[in-house]
Scaffold this active site. Sequence first.
Site, PDB file in Angstrom:
ATOM      1  CB  CYS A 121      -0.947   0.006   1.200  1.00  0.00           C
ATOM      2  SG  CYS A 121      -2.028  -1.440   1.253  1.00  0.00           S
ATOM      3  CB  CYS A 441      -0.239   0.550   7.708  1.00  0.00           C
ATOM      4  SG  CYS A 441      -1.921   0.522   7.031  1.00  0.00           S
TER       5      CYS A 441
END
Length: 457
Positions: A121, A441
């Site tokens: 991500c 994250c």
Amino acid sequence: MISLRTLNATKSSFLRRTPSFASSFSTASSSDPSKTVVIVDGVRLPFATTSTIYANEMAVDLQRLAFHGLLTKTALPKNEIDYVIAGTVIQEVRTSNVAREASINAGIPNSVGSHTVSMACISSNAAICAAAEKIATGHASVVIAGGCETFSDVPIRLSRPIRQKLITLPKAMKKGGPLGALKHMFGKLKMKDVSLETPAIANFTTGEVMGVSSDRLAAKFGVSREEQDEFAVRSHVLAQKAHDDGFYKGEITPYNGSTVENGIKGDSTIESVSKLKPAFVKPHGTHTAANSSYLTDGASASLVMSEQKALELGFQPMAYLRDWSFKACDPFEELLLGPTYCSQEVLTKNNMSMSDFGVFEIHEAFAGQILSNLTAMNSQGFADDKFGGKKVGEVDMDKLNTKGGSLALGHPFGATGSRLVTTASRRLQKEEERFALIAACADGGTGHACILERYDN
């Protein structure tokens, strides 16, 4: 535990100040303007729920459109581009270097080099920081960095036993003819082998779905279902307001004439989202479809330059990229806690505190994930255990993701990082704040944080 209501009630009691160390950042700052990294501009396609408006587009098409949108918006002469970097997660084998294919098809000269990065991500964060490293080391002056993702056309494979048989089929055909080929294909094949493999949103090493890991993380830090639902509603309401107020005008490059992002539910209420059942840990989990980010298609692009080159070409930069961190933590117990570790590193390295920041843009994979990170950042117990007693600090909720976040806008894995950088840079300019902290994250227990400083135009 940090209550969302308490966080919302927190007000800054100090005057915004410009720290005396602003010119001594540890990574990307330089007294040489040819090596000082600035964010000049950025765009994204409208993020959209999977299998809707981009159902017939490949990821490379989305990245090409984002690159084209950035070039159109900035009127950047293509011959000034030194390099192109793009991030993506779910690879299409025909376009494994999606940065190169999108670059060529966006009309960028064939002589301009390009490469693709993949870091879950935070892939486009990695792309932007790789661009910054090229500039800071004198290897480039103008870099386009971004990312793309589509879940509308993911690679679905035959099972491994069937793949192995197909790979060796020509040899069997040559040796035994059609009958030999049939025996080769069906010999020793079991019924369970006749199946398909689809990409899973699960960690390879732990085998755990990210939603399950985030649900456990929320339980560990005492984040309640109610707090998660409140945060999710907040994200949707703020995203809708930002669109209605015209904040995203210019940041979103139209697709088929539209800038609508179809995953935003501006009419969300606590009553409506609280009715949903747990999606991952059943029956008593706290993560639902409403307080988790949804599968999203989209692409983004950022224009990263040296300060000197930007001014030579007549651009007004939005922000300096001052420093960044990429770290990893335990994927079994802390899979999505990377923002806390990275924020601690980048703040400590630059002698900064949370009170120095007027803008926060933190990725919302799950409401439980971001609230767990906010709790960890302000936890003395966590600081004693992990950071030698020094807390990262408290995030002012009035300055966090005020234009909505990934829960509402969507989360195309490879594209979110560039969105965070563009939105934070634009907020710095519009809100006249000095510093922004970006954090995100990612799968594998990895994470990212970076510091932007407003460029005074």
